[in-house]
Design a protein around this motif. Structure first.
Motif, PDB file in Angstrom:
ATOM      1  N   SER A  67     -15.916  -2.998 -26.567  1.00  0.00           N
ATOM      2  CA  SER A  67     -14.936  -4.067 -26.785  1.00  0.00           C
ATOM      3  C   SER A  67     -14.535  -4.654 -25.443  1.00  0.00           C
ATOM      4  O   SER A  67     -14.423  -3.934 -24.443  1.00  0.00           O
ATOM      5  N   GLN A  68     -14.321  -5.957 -25.429  1.00  0.00           N
ATOM      6  CA  GLN A  68     -13.927  -6.615 -24.189  1.00  0.00           C
ATOM      7  C   GLN A  68     -12.506  -6.201 -23.824  1.00  0.00           C
ATOM      8  O   GLN A  68     -11.589  -6.260 -24.644  1.00  0.00           O
ATOM      9  N   LEU A  69     -12.306  -5.780 -22.590  1.00  0.00           N
ATOM     10  CA  LEU A  69     -11.015  -5.299 -22.132  1.00  0.00           C
ATOM     11  C   LEU A  69     -10.214  -6.416 -21.495  1.00  0.00           C
ATOM     12  O   LEU A  69     -10.772  -7.362 -20.921  1.00  0.00           O
ATOM     13  N   VAL A 134      -4.713  -5.561 -31.152  1.00  0.00           N
ATOM     14  CA  VAL A 134      -4.692  -6.942 -31.637  1.00  0.00           C
ATOM     15  C   VAL A 134      -4.050  -7.885 -30.619  1.00  0.00           C
ATOM     16  O   VAL A 134      -4.594  -8.959 -30.327  1.00  0.00           O
ATOM     17  N   PRO A 135      -2.899  -7.555 -30.021  1.00  0.00           N
ATOM     18  CA  PRO A 135      -2.325  -8.477 -29.026  1.00  0.00           C
ATOM     19  C   PRO A 135      -3.220  -8.722 -27.807  1.00  0.00           C
ATOM     20  O   PRO A 135      -3.131  -9.776 -27.176  1.00  0.00           O
ATOM     21  N   HIS A 136      -4.085  -7.762 -27.492  1.00  0.00           N
ATOM     22  CA  HIS A 136      -4.959  -7.917 -26.324  1.00  0.00           C
ATOM     23  C   HIS A 136      -6.405  -8.178 -26.726  1.00  0.00           C
ATOM     24  O   HIS A 136      -7.309  -8.014 -25.899  1.00  0.00           O
ATOM     25  N   ARG A 137      -6.604  -8.573 -27.967  1.00  0.00           N
ATOM     26  CA  ARG A 137      -7.960  -8.830 -28.452  1.00  0.00           C
ATOM     27  C   ARG A 137      -8.450 -10.167 -27.910  1.00  0.00           C
ATOM     28  O   ARG A 137      -7.755 -11.175 -28.004  1.00  0.00           O
ATOM     29  N   ALA A 138      -9.669 -10.175 -27.379  1.00  0.00           N
ATOM     30  CA  ALA A 138     -10.172 -11.365 -26.709  1.00  0.00           C
ATOM     31  C   ALA A 138     -11.007 -12.253 -27.618  1.00  0.00           C
ATOM     32  O   ALA A 138     -11.417 -13.330 -27.213  1.00  0.00           O
ATOM     33  N   ASN A 139     -11.291 -11.802 -28.851  1.00  0.00           N
ATOM     34  CA  ASN A 139     -12.144 -12.606 -29.721  1.00  0.00           C
ATOM     35  C   ASN A 139     -11.457 -12.837 -31.058  1.00  0.00           C
ATOM     36  O   ASN A 139     -10.282 -12.494 -31.238  1.00  0.00           O
ATOM     37  N   GLN A 140     -12.173 -13.414 -31.995  1.00  0.00           N
ATOM     38  CA  GLN A 140     -11.596 -13.741 -33.285  1.00  0.00           C
ATOM     39  C   GLN A 140     -11.474 -12.488 -34.163  1.00  0.00           C
ATOM     40  O   GLN A 140     -11.852 -11.399 -33.781  1.00  0.00           O
ATOM     41  N   ILE A 204     -21.809 -14.596 -33.380  1.00  0.00           N
ATOM     42  CA  ILE A 204     -21.050 -13.355 -33.371  1.00  0.00           C
ATOM     43  C   ILE A 204     -19.597 -13.581 -33.752  1.00  0.00           C
ATOM     44  O   ILE A 204     -18.963 -12.734 -34.404  1.00  0.00           O
ATOM     45  N   GLN A 205     -19.029 -14.721 -33.380  1.00  0.00           N
ATOM     46  CA  GLN A 205     -17.635 -14.987 -33.720  1.00  0.00           C
ATOM     47  C   GLN A 205     -17.462 -15.173 -35.223  1.00  0.00           C
ATOM     48  O   GLN A 205     -16.480 -14.713 -35.807  1.00  0.00           O
ATOM     49  N   VAL A 206     -18.426 -15.838 -35.833  1.00  0.00           N
ATOM     50  CA  VAL A 206     -18.374 -16.014 -37.292  1.00  0.00           C
ATOM     51  C   VAL A 206     -18.510 -14.655 -37.977  1.00  0.00           C
ATOM     52  O   VAL A 206     -17.811 -14.355 -38.959  1.00  0.00           O
ATOM     53  N   LEU A 207     -19.403 -13.815 -37.453  1.00  0.00           N
ATOM     54  CA  LEU A 207     -19.589 -12.490 -38.035  1.00  0.00           C
ATOM     55  C   LEU A 207     -18.312 -11.660 -37.931  1.00  0.00           C
ATOM     56  O   LEU A 207     -17.908 -10.991 -38.892  1.00  0.00           O
ATOM     57  N   ILE A 208     -17.659 -11.697 -36.768  1.00  0.00           N
ATOM     58  CA  ILE A 208     -16.425 -10.934 -36.579  1.00  0.00           C
ATOM     59  C   ILE A 208     -15.346 -11.407 -37.535  1.00  0.00           C
ATOM     60  O   ILE A 208     -14.648 -10.602 -38.173  1.00  0.00           O
ATOM     61  N   GLU A 209     -15.201 -12.717 -37.660  1.00  0.00           N
ATOM     62  CA  GLU A 209     -14.173 -13.268 -38.553  1.00  0.00           C
ATOM     63  C   GLU A 209     -14.456 -12.904 -40.006  1.00  0.00           C
ATOM     64  O   GLU A 209     -13.546 -12.537 -40.764  1.00  0.00           O
ATOM     65  N   ALA A 210     -15.722 -12.988 -40.396  1.00  0.00           N
ATOM     66  CA  ALA A 210     -16.085 -12.677 -41.783  1.00  0.00           C
ATOM     67  C   ALA A 210     -15.862 -11.211 -42.111  1.00  0.00           C
ATOM     68  O   ALA A 210     -15.318 -10.868 -43.169  1.00  0.00           O
ATOM     69  N   THR A 211     -16.274 -10.324 -41.204  1.00  0.00           N
ATOM     70  CA  THR A 211     -16.130  -8.891 -41.488  1.00  0.00           C
ATOM     71  C   THR A 211     -14.683  -8.435 -41.413  1.00  0.00           C
ATOM     72  O   THR A 211     -14.281  -7.512 -42.129  1.00  0.00           O
ATOM     73  N   SER A 212     -13.879  -9.066 -40.555  1.00  0.00           N
ATOM     74  CA  SER A 212     -12.486  -8.632 -40.421  1.00  0.00           C
ATOM     75  C   SER A 212     -11.690  -8.909 -41.691  1.00  0.00           C
ATOM     76  O   SER A 212     -10.687  -8.237 -41.958  1.00  0.00           O
TER      77      SER A 212
END
Length: 252
Positions: A67-69, A134-140, A204-212
Motif C-alpha cells: 500500500s502506498q504510504l 482511510v484518512p491517509h489513503r492515497a487512492n480511491q 487499477i483505480q476502477v478496480l479498487i473502487e469496484a471491489t471496495s
C-alpha cells in the motif's frame, strides 16, 4: 435397532410405518449443497491471505509495503502492519468459529475464540481502518472501505450483545453477517495477484473502487441467501420429525 416412542415410552418395532432408516445428514444432497466443500474454499482463501500478506509486512522495510504510504505520517507503516496482523487474526478465528465440530464439542473454546475474534481482531482492525488507514489513503475506494468497516464493526458488536443476553439464534444470524464482512477484502488480494501473474491490463483505480463496494455487498447478499437456505432446511427437518398423533410414529 428399535426406537422409543416419545409419547408412550414403548418400543416401536423396526418395521413399523414411518421408522425406516434415513441416510446420514447431508448424504442425500449434492456436494454444492453441503457445508464442508465451501468451508474448504473459504479456508483456502484465508490461507492465501496469510501467506500473501505476512511476508510483505513482517519486516521493518517500508518499501515492502503493498500500500502506498503517506510520507507525512511516519507511523503509517506500523499501523499497516497492525492492521494486517489483526485482520488475518480475524480470518483465522472466524474459520474456527464456523467449524461445526468445534462449536458442538468444545463450547468453551468456541466462546474464547469468539472473544478473541471480537476484541482482539474486529475492533482493532476496524478502528485502524476508520481512523488511520482511510484518512491517509492515497487512492480511491476509501468510502466503500469505510462503509464496510462500519458495517463489520456494527454487526459484530450486535452479535456479541445477543450472545450476552442469551439470544443465540439472533447471535448466530448476526455473526454470519459479521463473517461475510470479514472476508470482503480477501478476494481483492486474490484478484490483484491473478492480474499480476496473468498480465491482465485494467484500470487499477476502477478496480479498487469496484471491489471496495462490490465485495461487501455481494458477501452480505451471499450471507442472506445462506441464512434463508439453512432456515428452509431446518423447517423441512422439523416437519419430517413430527410425530403422527394417530400412530405415534415419526413422520417421514
Amino acid at each position: 435397532m428399535s426406537q422409543n416412542s416419545p409419547q408412550t415410552g414403548l418400543q416401536t418395532p423396526p418395521d413399523a410405518p414411518g421408522t425406516e432408516q434415513r441416510p446420514a445428514a447431508g448424504a442425500d444432497r449434492p456436494w454444492w449443497k453441503r457445508y464442508y466443500p465451501w468451508y474448504g474454499v473459504v479456508g483456502l482463501a484465508v490461507l492465501f491471505n496469510v501467506l500473501y500478506a505476512f511476508p510483505h509486512y513482517f519486516t521493518t522495510d517500508e518499501t515492502a509495503s503493498r500500500s502506498q504510504l503517506d510520507p507525512g505520517f511516519h507511523p503509517h507503516f506500523a499501523f499497516l502492519v497492525a492492521h494486517v496482523v489483526t485482520g488475518n487474526l480475524a480470518l483465522v478465528t472466524m474459520m474456527l468459529q464456523v467449524w461445526p465440530h468445534l462449536r458442538r464439542t468444545r463450547p468453551r473454546v468456541h466462546r474464547l475464540v469468539g472473544r478473541l475474534y471480537v476484541f482482539g481482531a474486529v475492533i482493532p482492525t476496524s478502528l485502524i481502518v476508520l481512523f488511520v488507514l482511510v484518512p491517509h489513503r492515497a487512492n480511491q475506494g476509501s468510502t466503500g472501505l469505510a462503509t464496510g468497516a462500519v458495517l463489520w464493526l456494527g454487526t459484530t458488536l450486535y452479535a456479541w450483545y445477543k450472545a450476552r443476553v442469551h439470544r443465540y439464534a439472533e447471535h448466530r444470524r448476526w455473526m454470519v453477517y459479521s463473517f461475510s464482512l470479514a472476508l470482503f477484502t480477501t478476494y481483492g488480494r486474490i484478484v490483484a495477484w491473478m492480474m499480476l501473474h496473468w498480465g491482465l491490463q485494467v484500470n487499477i483505480q476502477v478496480l479498487i473502487e469496484a471491489t471496495s463496494w462490490g465485495a461487501w455487498i455481494l458477501h452480505l447478499l451471499g450471507a442472506q441467501a445462506y441464512l434463508e437456505f439453512t432456515a428452509r432446511r431446518r423447517g423441512r427437518k422439523d416437519h419430517v420429525g413430527r410425530l403422527d398423533p394417530a400412530t405415534g410414529a415419526v413422520r417421514q
